[in-house]
Motif scaffolding. Structure first.
Motif, mmCIF file in Angstrom:
data_model
loop_
_atom_site.group_PDB
_atom_site.id
_atom_site.type_symbol
_atom_site.label_atom_id
_atom_site.label_comp_id
_atom_site.label_asym_id
_atom_site.label_seq_id
_atom_site.Cartn_x
_atom_site.Cartn_y
_atom_site.Cartn_z
ATOM 1 N N LEU A 189 -2.096 6.054 48.054
ATOM 2 C CA LEU A 189 -1.667 6.727 46.830
ATOM 3 C C LEU A 189 -2.408 8.042 46.639
ATOM 4 O O LEU A 189 -1.817 9.064 46.228
ATOM 5 N N LEU A 190 -3.705 8.044 46.955
ATOM 6 C CA LEU A 190 -4.518 9.244 46.761
ATOM 7 C C LEU A 190 -4.044 10.380 47.664
ATOM 8 O O LEU A 190 -3.795 11.493 47.195
ATOM 9 N N VAL A 191 -3.884 10.104 48.978
ATOM 10 C CA VAL A 191 -3.516 11.186 49.886
ATOM 11 C C VAL A 191 -2.064 11.601 49.671
ATOM 12 O O VAL A 191 -1.700 12.773 49.859
ATOM 13 N N GLY A 192 -1.213 10.642 49.244
ATOM 14 C CA GLY A 192 0.175 10.985 48.987
ATOM 15 C C GLY A 192 0.348 11.888 47.787
ATOM 16 O O GLY A 192 1.332 12.641 47.705
ATOM 17 N N ALA A 193 -0.605 11.854 46.861
ATOM 18 C CA ALA A 193 -0.500 12.657 45.645
ATOM 19 C C ALA A 193 -1.306 13.947 45.710
ATOM 20 O O ALA A 193 -1.182 14.785 44.813
ATOM 21 N N THR A 194 -2.150 14.138 46.758
ATOM 22 C CA THR A 194 -3.037 15.312 46.770
ATOM 23 C C THR A 194 -2.847 16.219 47.979
ATOM 24 O O THR A 194 -3.295 17.370 47.943
ATOM 25 N N CYS A 195 -2.223 15.743 49.051
ATOM 26 C CA CYS A 195 -2.127 16.532 50.285
ATOM 27 C C CYS A 195 -0.656 16.741 50.654
ATOM 28 O O CYS A 195 0.147 15.802 50.579
ATOM 29 N N ASP A 196 -0.330 17.972 51.075
ATOM 30 C CA ASP A 196 1.050 18.188 51.498
ATOM 31 C C ASP A 196 1.274 17.586 52.884
ATOM 32 O O ASP A 196 0.333 17.260 53.610
ATOM 33 N N VAL B 176 2.268 16.001 40.787
ATOM 34 C CA VAL B 176 3.503 15.224 40.775
ATOM 35 C C VAL B 176 4.458 15.745 41.837
ATOM 36 O O VAL B 176 5.167 14.982 42.514
ATOM 37 N N THR B 177 4.473 17.060 42.025
ATOM 38 C CA THR B 177 5.355 17.660 43.038
ATOM 39 C C THR B 177 4.972 17.185 44.437
ATOM 40 O O THR B 177 5.835 16.822 45.252
ATOM 41 N N THR B 178 3.691 17.210 44.719
ATOM 42 C CA THR B 178 3.215 16.732 46.030
ATOM 43 C C THR B 178 3.567 15.263 46.231
ATOM 44 O O THR B 178 4.024 14.854 47.309
ATOM 45 N N LEU B 179 3.394 14.463 45.180
ATOM 46 C CA LEU B 179 3.719 13.039 45.267
ATOM 47 C C LEU B 179 5.196 12.840 45.536
ATOM 48 O O LEU B 179 5.579 12.023 46.378
ATOM 49 N N LEU C 126 -8.928 8.006 60.089
ATOM 50 C CA LEU C 126 -8.240 8.900 61.025
ATOM 51 C C LEU C 126 -6.726 8.732 61.088
ATOM 52 O O LEU C 126 -6.052 9.567 61.695
ATOM 53 N N ARG C 127 -6.167 7.670 60.485
ATOM 54 C CA ARG C 127 -4.733 7.493 60.598
ATOM 55 C C ARG C 127 -4.037 7.255 59.261
ATOM 56 O O ARG C 127 -2.825 7.010 59.241
ATOM 57 N N THR C 128 -4.749 7.348 58.170
ATOM 58 C CA THR C 128 -4.096 7.219 56.864
ATOM 59 C C THR C 128 -3.091 8.348 56.649
ATOM 60 O O THR C 128 -1.945 8.122 56.249
ATOM 61 N N GLY C 129 -3.516 9.573 56.916
ATOM 62 C CA GLY C 129 -2.616 10.715 56.779
ATOM 63 C C GLY C 129 -1.460 10.653 57.765
ATOM 64 O O GLY C 129 -0.328 11.040 57.445
ATOM 65 N N PHE C 130 -1.727 10.186 58.968
ATOM 66 C CA PHE C 130 -0.674 10.030 59.982
ATOM 67 C C PHE C 130 0.430 9.116 59.468
ATOM 68 O O PHE C 130 1.620 9.423 59.601
ATOM 69 N N VAL C 131 0.058 7.973 58.847
ATOM 70 C CA VAL C 131 1.049 7.015 58.357
ATOM 71 C C VAL C 131 1.828 7.584 57.180
ATOM 72 O O VAL C 131 3.063 7.575 57.168
ATOM 73 N N VAL C 132 1.108 8.112 56.191
ATOM 74 C CA VAL C 132 1.772 8.635 54.991
ATOM 75 C C VAL C 132 2.587 9.882 55.336
ATOM 76 O O VAL C 132 3.690 10.085 54.812
ATOM 77 N N GLY C 133 2.074 10.735 56.230
ATOM 78 C CA GLY C 133 2.773 11.963 56.575
ATOM 79 C C GLY C 133 4.094 11.700 57.280
ATOM 80 O O GLY C 133 5.118 12.300 56.950
ATOM 81 N N HIS C 134 4.096 10.802 58.251
ATOM 82 C CA HIS C 134 5.330 10.531 58.994
ATOM 83 C C HIS C 134 6.256 9.586 58.240
ATOM 84 O O HIS C 134 7.463 9.813 58.160
#
Length: 902
Positions: free
Chosen positions: A324-331, A250-253, A64-72
């Motif tokens: 690494l996975l969410v940073g390379a696949t999700c905006d 690569v662009t998303t990353l 529940l907070r992996t995206g929160f950390v990488v997103g912010h």
């Protein structure tokens, strides 16, 4: 060895073996009944350490907070946070491994390790903080679980009508209601099925692992897709966001590498590095889960280091891969605006949903069970007394159900925070403080250099411990300075409370080991060759025959020591050759208990000897160490007075106060009746004396020959207001000083070593707490009728001396021509000691006339004659001069003690 599970008070529960995460273990009863007991230690490294540690560290952050950390924070700062967090916990793990491999670990986990390493003050305060951390973590995990439930079943904020499975209304109070229901479910499981939970933890881990595998598979199998995300704004308006899942790009990353701190939709506050790190660090709060299972592990000293280290490496690898996975696949929009995005991009979302629910519910129940076990351990150790007394109650199976109810009630208060992110900072600060305490425990053990600290785990040093402490404290203040300051203040208050209120334990105090280490080092640095008169202070050996009649003198000398060494000496008559064992060793506890009762700052030194004189010589030579050795011997007076029993007068030694003090202090096996029975009754008039007058005077002569100053105290049983509870400040007291040798009228030297020593001792007394406001008077004896009027010059010289010595006192001129006329001056050398009774009586009358109202008198003690045959005569003269005077200290100084220089 004393039992490490012995409670601090003598009355109470003695056994304790608890776990802090799943299941409970029974305390090992005392052997003696012969009944075989079932060994509760059944878990191996994998099931006992790795499984609970991995589950606690995955908790809700993973899903529940992996995206929160990488997103912010962005991918780079997010990975930096993971590295920093795992570096901190890795340093703490090294300390945990060192402590856990240094002997047998019982139930209680981290609290047990800290309390038995640092003592009850640190152990109790850190244990309570650790309990609060687990309570807050339990509430946090429940809030996370409710958030995940509402993501699936919560009603759409755009619609007032329930659609499909989205039937649960949303809002603050609804969230509190759902959290309370989930918390109630956790309570029921902890009350009824704690063992069932511990047995199913492996199944939960398998479900979480399957969920993780589905996420990695989805990143390859799921094609790019777009999402419309809606939230309610602060003005009750609906906010819509377009987000997308791009697959590996690569662009998303590249777009996700940098930070983009923005508004958190759950708390409506702008995020920063510290707030995001606080949320992320909650994944690292589970490293103690394995250590907390110590009561159930077959070999905790092997399982805890191995299982914890493997679990940490495994979870670290998983977190890095997920980042690494969410940073390379999700905006970034998807990561920031939907914390449950992993369900959206999963190949089959129910797998992720099950993983979230299992991880959150497992972590919540683990925290509740762990917190209740810590509280139960605190209650059994009786550190906080009555408030925690009910927490000792357990069910027939050993489950501490009252402690569980305590934990549930406090966790219920936490869920009123409403949002997971709102309590993350508090949880993280509490855990960081607990980790710093573990590092401190290991650091203290390492610095103490105790021979018994021999951990089999060697991959640590004091550098790692110190670095762990510093990193924990720094990150605490980076996360939230207010919470950090408040938690440290709370810790210090608990520390002070336990220091002054908790009884002494038998666990051993690390402070004692550290003090010993430092004292030894500083004693070596205290070089007697560097002594200087400017820094002289009295270092006193007070010889005590029977404390019953000497307590007032002991209390008075305690005021006279001026921060110097103070030793109570006693000679036990006997011959070790004719005894089966040394009788002196068994007496130390009674004398130390006496020192505690009187409240004096004194050491005790006892010896066995064939005579009191020989034993006193032994003590004068061997008492002390290095630069801290006695320079002054003090004796009670040798006379025929019937001594009074101080034990019958002081309330501290009466039966009425015994019951009041028994609960607040640990007596080391010596209670008040034993103390009273140990010391014999005071001497009666008909009782034989163990010391002859010749031997008594011989002790004075021996001390002077050994270059020790000598003081003799008389009538101090009449002195009042010296006990520790007295409020006397000396304002109504008078100190009278007679610096002239009154038994030798021909000597007019007020500035010899002995007179100056007498003045110094009076000045030292005048500086003590109970005498600082006392008036000091100095009496100068002069022959006014003599043709030699040099006494006028001598008076002015003496006043100038007092000014140079900074002694504040009034000078009284006492003509004693009428006294001197009674003094005989025979020509024969052997008759020099033959003073007439009229002269001695006249001196006594003069003292009575001028010093009858004084609280204490300081007189010049003449040196005894080297001829043994005159010892009785010498003692009789001193007795006649001081007869009926009141508290009097006769002093003979042999060392220079005053200085007029800076």
């Amino acid at each position: 060895m004393s039992n490490e599970r012995t409670p601090l008070m003598t009355s109470g529960v003695c056994g304790l073996a608890v776990t802090a995460c799943g299941g409970q273990s029974d305390g090992t009863p005392e052997s003696g009944s012969g009944t075989p007991t079932v060994d509760p230690r059944k878990l191996n490294t994998f099931f006992g350490v790795m499984v609970p540690t991995v589950l606690s560290m995955f908790s809700i952050v993973l899903f529940l907070r992996t995206g929160f950390v990488v997103g912010h924070a962005g991918l780079l700062q997010g990975l930096l946070m993971v590295i920093v967090a795992y570096t901190i916990i890795s340093l703490t793990i090294l300390s945990i491994c060192a402590i856990s491999t240094n002997g047998a670990i019982q139930g209680g986990g981290a609290y047990y390790m800290i309390s038995r390493s640092l003592g009850p003050e640190f152990g109790g305060s850190i244990g309570l903080m650790f309990f609060l951390a687990k309570v807050c973590a339990c509430g946090e995990y429940v809030l996370g679980l409710v958030e995940a439930i509402l993501d699936i079943f919560g009603s759409d904020p755009d619609s007032s009508v329930s659609q499909g499975v989205r039937v649960l209304p949303q809002g603050y109070w609804y969230g509190v209601l759902y959290s309370s229901v989930v918390l109630l479910l956790c309570l029921l499981v902890c009350l009824v099925g704690a063992k069932i939970y511990s047995r199913t933890s492996f199944v939960i881990l398998i479900l979480v692992t399957v969920s993780l595998l589905s996420i990695f598979i989805s990143s390859v199998a799921v094609k790019p897709r777009d999402f419309l995300i809606t939230h309610k704004g602060s003005g009750n308006e609906t906010l819509r966001y377009n987000a997308s899942y791009t697959g590996f790009s690569v662009t998303t990353l590249r777009n996700n590498l940098g930070s983009a701190y923005s508004l958190d939709y759950s708390t409506n506050s702008v995020m920063s590095f510290s707030t995001v790190f606080a949320v992320m660090f909650t994944c690292c709060t589970g490293i103690m889960a394995g250590a907390n299972m110590s009561g159930d592990l077959k070999t905790p000293s092997i399982s805890i280091p191995k299982g914890t280290i493997v679990a940490v490496f495994y979870t670290f690898a998983v977190y890095v891969l997920i980042f690494l996975l969410v940073g390379a696949t999700c905006d970034r929009t998807l990561l920031i605006q939907d914390y449950g995005f992993l369900q959206r991009i999963s190949i089959w979302s129910p797998l992720v949903t099950v993983g979230i629910y299992c991880a959150a519910l497992s972590a919540a129940m683990c925290s509740m069970i762990g917190a209740s076990r810590i509280l139960h351990a605190l209650a059994l150790d009786q550190l906080f007394g009555l408030p925690l007394a009910p927490a000792t109650i357990t069910s027939s199976s050993g489950n501490p159900w009252v402690a569980v109810l305590y934990t549930w009630g406090l966790a219920q208060c936490v869920v009123f925070a409403g949002q997971l992110n709102a309590v993350a900072s508090l949880v993280t600060v509490f855990y960081l403080l607990a980790y710093a305490a573990v590092d401190l425990a290991c650091l203290a053990l390492e610095w103490a250099s105790a021979p018994n600290f021999r951990p089999t785990f060697q991959l640590f040093s004091w550098h790692t411990c110190l670095l762990g402490i510093m990193s924990c404290l720094v990150m605490m203040f980076v996360i939230n300075p207010m919470y950090s300051s408040g938690s440290i203040v709370l810790l210090l208050l608990l520390l002070l409370f336990l220091h002054y209120k908790s009884p002494t334990s038998s666990w051993g105090y690390i402070s004692q080991a550290l003090i010993f280490h430092q004292v030894r080092k500083y004693l070596l640095m205290l070089d007697v060759r560097k002594d200087h008169v400017k820094f002289w202070r009295p270092q006193i050996l007070l010889m005590v025959a029977n404390p019953r009649s000497s307590c007032q003198l002991i209390l008075f000398i305690n005021q006279l020591k001026k921060g110097g060494l103070y030793v109570l000496g006693h000679v036990q008559l006997g011959d070790l050759d004719s005894l089966p064992s040394d009788p002196v060793q068994q007496q130390y506890n009674f004398w130390l208990r006496l020192v505690d009762k009187l409240g004096v700052k004194a050491f005790v030194d006892l010896t066995l000897s064939l005579s009191v004189r020989q034993g006193t010589q032994h003590l004068l030579r061997i008492t002390g160490l290095g630069g801290m050795k006695p320079n002054t011997l003090i004796l009670g007076f040798y006379d025929s007075c019937t001594p009074e029993d101080f034990f019958l007068q002081d309330s501290a030694f009466c039966d009425a106060s015994m019951e009041l003090g028994s609960e607040g202090e640990y007596n080391f096996g010596v209670d008040l009746p034993s103390l009273q029975a140990h010391f014999p009754p005071v001497r009666h008039v008909e009782s034989p004396r163990w010391l002859s007058p010749e031997e008594y005077v011989g002790i004075i002569s021996d001390a002077i020959k050994m270059n020790k100053n000598v003081c003799v105290g008389r009538y101090f049983f009449q002195l009042e207001g010296e006990d520790k509870d007295s409020k006397v400040d000396g304002s109504e007291r008078t100190i009278d000083v007679w610096p002239l040798n009154l038994l030798q009228p021909g000597s007019r030297d007020y500035e010899d070593v002995c007179s100056l020593f007498l003045l110094q001792m009076a000045c030292v007394l005048n500086m003590s707490n109970k005498w600082r406001h006392a008036r000091m008077r100095i009496f100068l004896n002069v022959e006014t009728e003599s043709s030699d009027q040099g006494w006028v010059v001598n008076e002015e010289t003496f006043r100038e001396l007092l000014r140079k010595l900074r002694i504040r006192a009034s000078i009284k001129i006492v003509p004693w021509d009428s006294v001197v006329q009674h003094h005989l001056q025979p020509e024969e050398e052997e008759a020099k000691q033959a003073l007439s009774e009229d002269f001695l009586s006249a001196v006594n009358s003069m003292l009575m006339e001028h010093s009858s109202q004084a609280a204490v008198r300081f007189l010049y003690l003449p040196r005894p004659s080297p001829q043994r045959s005159q010892n009785r005569q010498y003692l009789a003269q001193v007795e006649a001069v001081t007869n009926s005077l009141g508290p009097t200290l006769l002093i003979h100084g042999v060392t220079p003690v005053t200085s007029t220089d800076l």
